[in-house]
Design a protein around this motif. Structure first.
Motif, PDB file in Angstrom:
ATOM      1  N   ARG A   1       0.838  -1.205   0.000  1.00 13.82           N
ATOM      2  CA  ARG A   1       0.000   0.000   0.000  1.00 13.82           C
ATOM      3  C   ARG A   1       0.868   1.248   0.000  1.00 13.82           C
ATOM      4  O   ARG A   1       0.601   2.214  -0.732  1.00 13.82           O
ATOM      5  CB  ARG A   1      -0.912   0.015   1.220  1.00 13.82           C
TER       6      ARG A   1
ATOM      7  N   ALA B   1       0.763   4.005  -2.881  1.00 15.54           N
ATOM      8  CA  ALA B   1       0.471   5.404  -2.560  1.00 15.54           C
ATOM      9  C   ALA B   1       1.584   6.311  -3.068  1.00 15.54           C
ATOM     10  O   ALA B   1       1.323   7.409  -3.588  1.00 15.54           O
ATOM     11  CB  ALA B   1       0.293   5.567  -1.058  1.00 15.54           C
TER      12      ALA B   1
ATOM     13  N   SER C   1      -4.389   5.471  -1.147  1.00 21.35           N
ATOM     14  CA  SER C   1      -3.404   6.551  -1.197  1.00 21.35           C
ATOM     15  C   SER C   1      -3.747   7.722  -0.290  1.00 21.35           C
ATOM     16  O   SER C   1      -2.874   8.549   0.008  1.00 21.35           O
ATOM     17  CB  SER C   1      -3.245   7.055  -2.632  1.00 21.35           C
TER      18      SER C   1
ATOM     19  N   ARG D   1      -2.522  14.850  -2.143  1.00 22.14           N
ATOM     20  CA  ARG D   1      -2.855  14.681  -0.732  1.00 22.14           C
ATOM     21  C   ARG D   1      -2.861  16.037  -0.018  1.00 22.14           C
ATOM     22  O   ARG D   1      -1.945  16.844  -0.200  1.00 22.14           O
ATOM     23  CB  ARG D   1      -1.833  13.744  -0.084  1.00 22.14           C
TER      24      ARG D   1
END
Length: 492
Positions: free
Chosen positions: A353, A357, A412, A438
């Motif tokens: 993960r 991300a 993400s 983000r």
């Protein structure tokens, strides 16, 4: 009094000017719920007398010039996964049919503190495990655009209640697409903020994927609601500090790099979905004078990563219960599937993960926003988890096979919104997904507020339009109304 404009911002102004009373608004919402809920099954519980009592109190305070906050007297629906002290939280499961929490979730409390009135709890799949609107506990939640079809999930009732204009806004949660899926299928707006933007509590076994947030008829309404909802809470250790930005009315920067991906992972997008999305992107580029260029991310589909974290986390957490008989067959299947994973599998998925991300975040060194379809398919039968004849690479999570564009951004942690952008030839809504780097939630919201003026200008489902003509108090025959819809969503 007939309420024509059901936007939160319009209602706020009407209540503030005292041209509309909170009691009148709540009564109209209750009338709409009474007429349409037997058809679409969006509300699992309705608190009519409690809501009316609160509305009367709001009206008395308004008469004295006192307002509780920016949502004074405006009703909301709350997904039946959120804790509200003194109210049963069934979680879409017979295992929790009598569970009454003693504390209220931060997002709910912030809306109440801002003056909103909870009118009821909205349906969800069991523990929010699935992306369809099918529930063995509540029964299927249906799509107001065509009640034979699913609303999407797991914020099933929250999306359907909005599209049916039962309430001005709702609260939902998103662990793999659960606000964006019903937003796309039902033609409403929802954004999954950056991980931690809105505090999520109580703790979830998939805390690294789970987001809380509002759902509304427009991006502008959601901008106001995010301004209220965002900011830390000590109960959520992942909660972000307030970014200090006012989302409502946020402006786009002069220079903006935008990429458009017609698909991801080589997934086939239904031709009509692709047509509507491409048309919306072209319109937005022209009207907002933006340079939008095609991109083709070379990411590998992270479905196995998501499946491991989702199944192992939830399966172990709930599988510890001695009696699983009260769980539905789908959730029991998830628990049984969790037995195939061990700690090494889970840690390997966590590492994968992080790598996935990182590849997503690298793209946002080159673009400020990524546009793509929210979903590659139209809504399917309301009593199914997947479209008929559909084959998924995941046995435990078959719904992830038809939601390949939503769960990657839970992995993400990027902000991702679904903006309604048009109708298919079958008269069904299509969602345009808008993803930002983000923590750039304000940029995503600013883009959506600008773009929504040029695509899908709040069209209303025929089911709702028929109610406007007949009058909301008119008794209805739900079975007859459902059967009078044909496969294209046209009402005879």
């Amino acid at each position: 009094m007939k309420v024509v404009d059901f936007s939160v911002l319009a209602l706020r102004s009407a209540i503030a000017s005292r041209s509309l009373s909170s009691e009148a608004l709540v009564r109209e919402c209750l009338a709409r719920i009474e007429r349409l809920n037997p058809i679409v099954n969006a509300f699992s519980q309705v608190f009519a007398e409690e809501a009316l009592e609160e509305a009367r109190a709001c009206d008395r305070e308004a008469a004295e010039g006192c307002f509780r906050g920016p949502l004074h007297g405006i009703p909301m629906g709350v997904k039946d996964l959120f804790f509200v002290a003194g109210h049963v939280c069934q979680r879409g499961s017979a295992a929790y049919k009598d569970f009454a929490p003693k504390a209220t979730a931060p997002i709910v409390q912030r809306m109440i503190d801002a003056g909103s009135i909870m009118i009821g709890k909205t349906t969800t799949t069991e523990m929010g495990w699935s992306g369809s609107g099918h529930s063995e506990f509540y029964g299927p939640t249906r799509n107001p655009w065509n009640p034979e079809l699913t609303s999407g999930g797991s914020s099933s009732g929250s999306g359907a209640a909005l599209a049916a204009r039962m309430v001005p806004f709702t609260l939902g949660s998103d662990g793999g697409g659960s606000v964006r899926i019903p937003a796309a299928f039902c033609g409403v707006f929802a954004m999954k903020g950056s991980l931690g933007r809105v505090p999520a509590w109580p703790w979830s076994a998939t805390e690294m994927l789970s987001h809380a947030g509002p759902m509304s008829l427009s991006a502008r309404d959601s901008a106001l609601l995010f301004d209220i909802a965002k900011g830390p809470d000590p109960r959520d250790h992942l909660a972000l500090p307030d970014d200090g930005v006012r989302y409502l009315g946020a402006e786009l920067p002069r220079r903006l790099r935008i990429g458009f991906a017609p698909s991801l992972f080589g997934f086939d997008v239904a031709p009509d979905i692709g047509r509507v999305v491409r048309g919306a992107v072209e319109t937005i580029a022209q009207e907002l004078r933006l340079d939008i260029h095609p991109v083709a991310p070379d990411w590998d589909d992270p479905i196995r990563i998501f499946e491991t974290l989702w199944v192992a986390g939830r399966g172990v957490a709930y599988g510890a219960q001695s009696d699983r008989a009260n769980f539905g067959s789908g959730f029991r299947g998830l628990i049984e599937a969790s037995a195939q994973y061990d700690l090494a599998d889970y840690l390997s998925a966590m590492k994968a993960r992080a790598e996935f991300a990182g590849s997503v975040h690298a793209l946002f060194e080159e673009v400020d926003l990524l546009l793509l379809p929210t979903l590659p398919i139209e809504p399917f039968a309301a009593d199914r988890e997947t479209p008929e004849g559909f084959s998924s690479p995941s046995k435990a999570l078959a719904w992830t096979g038809w939601t390949p564009f939503t769960y990657p951004f839970n992995l993400s942690g990027n902000p991702a919104a679904s903006l309604p952008c048009g109708l298919t030839v079958n008269g069904l809504p299509v969602g345009l997904q808008v993803v930002g780097r983000r923590h750039a939630d304000a940029l995503v919201m600013a883009f959506c507020q600008q773009a929504e003026d040029h695509v899908f200008k709040e069209k209303i489902p025929p089911l709702v339009s028929a109610g406007d003509k007949a009058g909301w108090g008119t008794p209805s025959n739900p079975t007859a109304e459902i059967s009078s819809w044909n496969s294209t969503g046209e009402h005879f």
